[in-house]
Scaffold this motif. Structure first.
Motif, PDB file in Angstrom:
ATOM      1  N   MET A 119      -0.643  -2.793   8.268  1.00  0.00           N
ATOM      2  CA  MET A 119      -0.865  -1.374   8.043  1.00  0.00           C
ATOM      3  C   MET A 119      -1.916  -0.860   9.012  1.00  0.00           C
ATOM      4  O   MET A 119      -2.931  -1.502   9.215  1.00  0.00           O
ATOM      5  CB  MET A 119      -1.370  -1.154   6.613  1.00  0.00           C
ATOM      6  N   ASP A 120      -1.671   0.289   9.559  1.00  0.00           N
ATOM      7  CA  ASP A 120      -2.626   0.939  10.439  1.00  0.00           C
ATOM      8  C   ASP A 120      -3.561   1.797   9.608  1.00  0.00           C
ATOM      9  O   ASP A 120      -3.252   2.192   8.499  1.00  0.00           O
ATOM     10  CB  ASP A 120      -1.896   1.828  11.455  1.00  0.00           C
ATOM     11  N   LYS A 121      -4.704   2.117  10.200  1.00  0.00           N
ATOM     12  CA  LYS A 121      -5.644   3.023   9.534  1.00  0.00           C
ATOM     13  C   LYS A 121      -5.613   4.377  10.215  1.00  0.00           C
ATOM     14  O   LYS A 121      -5.554   4.472  11.428  1.00  0.00           O
ATOM     15  CB  LYS A 121      -7.060   2.450   9.596  1.00  0.00           C
ATOM     16  N   ASP A 122      -5.615   5.418   9.377  1.00  0.00           N
ATOM     17  CA  ASP A 122      -5.689   6.784   9.888  1.00  0.00           C
ATOM     18  C   ASP A 122      -7.103   6.985  10.436  1.00  0.00           C
ATOM     19  O   ASP A 122      -8.079   6.785   9.722  1.00  0.00           O
ATOM     20  CB  ASP A 122      -5.394   7.778   8.754  1.00  0.00           C
ATOM     21  N   PRO A 123      -7.245   7.397  11.725  1.00  0.00           N
ATOM     22  CA  PRO A 123      -8.581   7.510  12.315  1.00  0.00           C
ATOM     23  C   PRO A 123      -9.455   8.557  11.637  1.00  0.00           C
ATOM     24  O   PRO A 123     -10.672   8.412  11.596  1.00  0.00           O
ATOM     25  CB  PRO A 123      -8.317   7.878  13.773  1.00  0.00           C
ATOM     26  N   GLU A 124      -8.860   9.603  11.085  1.00  0.00           N
ATOM     27  CA  GLU A 124      -9.664  10.664  10.480  1.00  0.00           C
ATOM     28  C   GLU A 124     -10.117  10.304   9.065  1.00  0.00           C
ATOM     29  O   GLU A 124     -11.275  10.459   8.723  1.00  0.00           O
ATOM     30  CB  GLU A 124      -8.873  11.971  10.461  1.00  0.00           C
ATOM     31  N   SER A 125      -9.189   9.832   8.218  1.00  0.00           N
ATOM     32  CA  SER A 125      -9.533   9.577   6.827  1.00  0.00           C
ATOM     33  C   SER A 125      -9.934   8.137   6.571  1.00  0.00           C
ATOM     34  O   SER A 125     -10.580   7.844   5.566  1.00  0.00           O
ATOM     35  CB  SER A 125      -8.371   9.951   5.909  1.00  0.00           C
ATOM     36  N   GLU A 154       1.152   3.558   5.857  1.00  0.00           N
ATOM     37  CA  GLU A 154       2.232   2.616   5.647  1.00  0.00           C
ATOM     38  C   GLU A 154       3.260   2.778   6.755  1.00  0.00           C
ATOM     39  O   GLU A 154       3.520   3.876   7.221  1.00  0.00           O
ATOM     40  CB  GLU A 154       2.856   2.837   4.281  1.00  0.00           C
ATOM     41  N   VAL A 155       3.856   1.673   7.160  1.00  0.00           N
ATOM     42  CA  VAL A 155       4.850   1.670   8.224  1.00  0.00           C
ATOM     43  C   VAL A 155       6.149   2.265   7.687  1.00  0.00           C
ATOM     44  O   VAL A 155       6.609   1.913   6.600  1.00  0.00           O
ATOM     45  CB  VAL A 155       5.079   0.235   8.737  1.00  0.00           C
ATOM     46  N   SER A 156       6.729   3.163   8.462  1.00  0.00           N
ATOM     47  CA  SER A 156       7.951   3.846   8.046  1.00  0.00           C
ATOM     48  C   SER A 156       9.162   2.935   8.202  1.00  0.00           C
ATOM     49  O   SER A 156       9.319   2.266   9.209  1.00  0.00           O
ATOM     50  CB  SER A 156       8.145   5.110   8.869  1.00  0.00           C
ATOM     51  N   ALA A 157      10.019   2.932   7.180  1.00  0.00           N
ATOM     52  CA  ALA A 157      11.271   2.179   7.263  1.00  0.00           C
ATOM     53  C   ALA A 157      12.378   3.030   7.857  1.00  0.00           C
ATOM     54  O   ALA A 157      13.305   2.519   8.475  1.00  0.00           O
ATOM     55  CB  ALA A 157      11.677   1.683   5.882  1.00  0.00           C
ATOM     56  N   ALA A 158      12.296   4.342   7.645  1.00  0.00           N
ATOM     57  CA  ALA A 158      13.308   5.257   8.177  1.00  0.00           C
ATOM     58  C   ALA A 158      12.710   6.651   8.264  1.00  0.00           C
ATOM     59  O   ALA A 158      11.937   7.059   7.402  1.00  0.00           O
ATOM     60  CB  ALA A 158      14.542   5.275   7.285  1.00  0.00           C
ATOM     61  N   SER A 159      13.089   7.358   9.308  1.00  0.00           N
ATOM     62  CA  SER A 159      12.599   8.728   9.442  1.00  0.00           C
ATOM     63  C   SER A 159      13.481   9.670   8.645  1.00  0.00           C
ATOM     64  O   SER A 159      14.674   9.415   8.434  1.00  0.00           O
ATOM     65  CB  SER A 159      12.583   9.152  10.916  1.00  0.00           C
ATOM     66  N   SER A 218       8.274  10.571   7.980  1.00  0.00           N
ATOM     67  CA  SER A 218       8.816   9.393   7.331  1.00  0.00           C
ATOM     68  C   SER A 218       9.558   9.774   6.049  1.00  0.00           C
ATOM     69  O   SER A 218       9.085  10.590   5.270  1.00  0.00           O
ATOM     70  CB  SER A 218       7.692   8.421   6.996  1.00  0.00           C
ATOM     71  N   PHE A 219      10.718   9.168   5.852  1.00  0.00           N
ATOM     72  CA  PHE A 219      11.460   9.369   4.606  1.00  0.00           C
ATOM     73  C   PHE A 219      10.978   8.386   3.556  1.00  0.00           C
ATOM     74  O   PHE A 219      10.786   8.720   2.405  1.00  0.00           O
ATOM     75  CB  PHE A 219      12.958   9.193   4.843  1.00  0.00           C
ATOM     76  N   VAL A 220      10.784   7.145   3.983  1.00  0.00           N
ATOM     77  CA  VAL A 220      10.355   6.107   3.055  1.00  0.00           C
ATOM     78  C   VAL A 220       9.576   5.046   3.830  1.00  0.00           C
ATOM     79  O   VAL A 220       9.906   4.729   4.967  1.00  0.00           O
ATOM     80  CB  VAL A 220      11.570   5.473   2.322  1.00  0.00           C
ATOM     81  N   SER A 221       8.536   4.546   3.199  1.00  0.00           N
ATOM     82  CA  SER A 221       7.770   3.474   3.836  1.00  0.00           C
ATOM     83  C   SER A 221       8.465   2.138   3.569  1.00  0.00           C
ATOM     84  O   SER A 221       9.297   2.020   2.669  1.00  0.00           O
ATOM     85  CB  SER A 221       6.347   3.432   3.266  1.00  0.00           C
ATOM     86  N   ARG A 222       8.113   1.146   4.343  1.00  0.00           N
ATOM     87  CA  ARG A 222       8.725  -0.172   4.155  1.00  0.00           C
ATOM     88  C   ARG A 222       8.370  -0.739   2.787  1.00  0.00           C
ATOM     89  O   ARG A 222       9.191  -1.374   2.134  1.00  0.00           O
ATOM     90  CB  ARG A 222       8.271  -1.124   5.257  1.00  0.00           C
ATOM     91  N   LYS A 223       7.151  -0.490   2.344  1.00  0.00           N
ATOM     92  CA  LYS A 223       6.730  -0.994   1.041  1.00  0.00           C
ATOM     93  C   LYS A 223       7.546  -0.346  -0.080  1.00  0.00           C
ATOM     94  O   LYS A 223       8.036  -1.024  -0.983  1.00  0.00           O
ATOM     95  CB  LYS A 223       5.239  -0.721   0.829  1.00  0.00           C
ATOM     96  N   GLY A 279      11.075  -1.596  -0.044  1.00  0.00           N
ATOM     97  CA  GLY A 279      11.115  -2.937  -0.630  1.00  0.00           C
ATOM     98  C   GLY A 279      11.149  -2.890  -2.149  1.00  0.00           C
ATOM     99  O   GLY A 279      11.886  -3.651  -2.789  1.00  0.00           O
ATOM    100  N   LEU A 280      10.375  -1.976  -2.746  1.00  0.00           N
ATOM    101  CA  LEU A 280      10.390  -1.832  -4.200  1.00  0.00           C
ATOM    102  C   LEU A 280      11.745  -1.342  -4.703  1.00  0.00           C
ATOM    103  O   LEU A 280      12.242  -1.805  -5.729  1.00  0.00           O
ATOM    104  CB  LEU A 280       9.278  -0.883  -4.649  1.00  0.00           C
ATOM    105  N   VAL A 281      12.352  -0.414  -3.977  1.00  0.00           N
ATOM    106  CA  VAL A 281      13.674   0.089  -4.358  1.00  0.00           C
ATOM    107  C   VAL A 281      14.707  -1.034  -4.262  1.00  0.00           C
ATOM    108  O   VAL A 281      15.536  -1.221  -5.163  1.00  0.00           O
ATOM    109  CB  VAL A 281      14.083   1.294  -3.489  1.00  0.00           C
ATOM    110  N   LEU A 282      14.656  -1.804  -3.182  1.00  0.00           N
ATOM    111  CA  LEU A 282      15.610  -2.898  -2.994  1.00  0.00           C
ATOM    112  C   LEU A 282      15.411  -4.009  -4.019  1.00  0.00           C
ATOM    113  O   LEU A 282      16.366  -4.710  -4.370  1.00  0.00           O
ATOM    114  CB  LEU A 282      15.520  -3.455  -1.574  1.00  0.00           C
TER     115      LEU A 282
END
Length: 171
Positions: A1-7, A12-17, A84-89, A92-95
């Protein structure tokens, strides 16, 4: 996971746009609309002497589906490619729920609804709920037995049975 520089919060990494999924859904719905149009035309989509033919109203519904799908497809190009439509995390929960449910539905064909339901409930309780065998077994078997009595005896609605019910003489 990347960190938002401002906050400083984790991104979370996007699984699909959202853009790509809007396009995909638009194409699928357009194809569905074409199927409705074709079948409506096949059975008659015009106005006869005694009124509309069987495919008259479905034809116009299929036409509306095609037009709205094209509109949504064009509108998808105006969206941001980064949204992002859905994050990978989250995917994963949906799947985690979707894939076992698909397996459950397939197992109903071979095992019958009661045994497949017992296995489905037990798998969810054990894997996702973290329950042990002493709780999982009576609950999963008990729920299927209750549904068997309710549907087969009280409502007299036969549900798909498998080899276990046949072996017990219940099929």
């Amino acid at each position: 996971m990347d960190k938002d520089p401002e906050s400083g919060e984790a991104n979370e990494v996007s699984a699909a746009s959202r853009r790509s999924l809007e396009k995909a859904v638009s194409v699928v719905l357009f194809l569905l609309g074409l199927i409705v149009l074709g079948d409506s035309w096949r059975i008659g989509a015009s106005w006869a002497e005694d009124g509309p033919q069987a495919g008259y109203f479905p034809f116009y519904i299929g036409l509306m589906i095609c037009f709205t799908s094209l509109f949504n497809f064009v509108k998808a190009f105006q969206m941001s490619a980064e949204s992002s439509f859905v994050s990978r995390k989250a995917l994963g929960l949906v799947l985690t729920v979707l894939l076992p449910t698909v397996v459950y539905v397939a197992l109903i064909q071979w095992l019958g609804i009661y045994l497949a339901s017992t296995l489905f409930i037990a798998a969810f309780m054990w894997k996702l709920g973290g329950y042990g065998l002493l709780i999982t077994a009576p609950v999963s078997i008990g729920v299927s037995l209750i549904f068997f009595v309710m549907f087969e005896t009280w409502f007299t609605v036969p549900l798909p049975k498998g080899p276990l019910e046949a072996m017990l003489g219940l099929a």
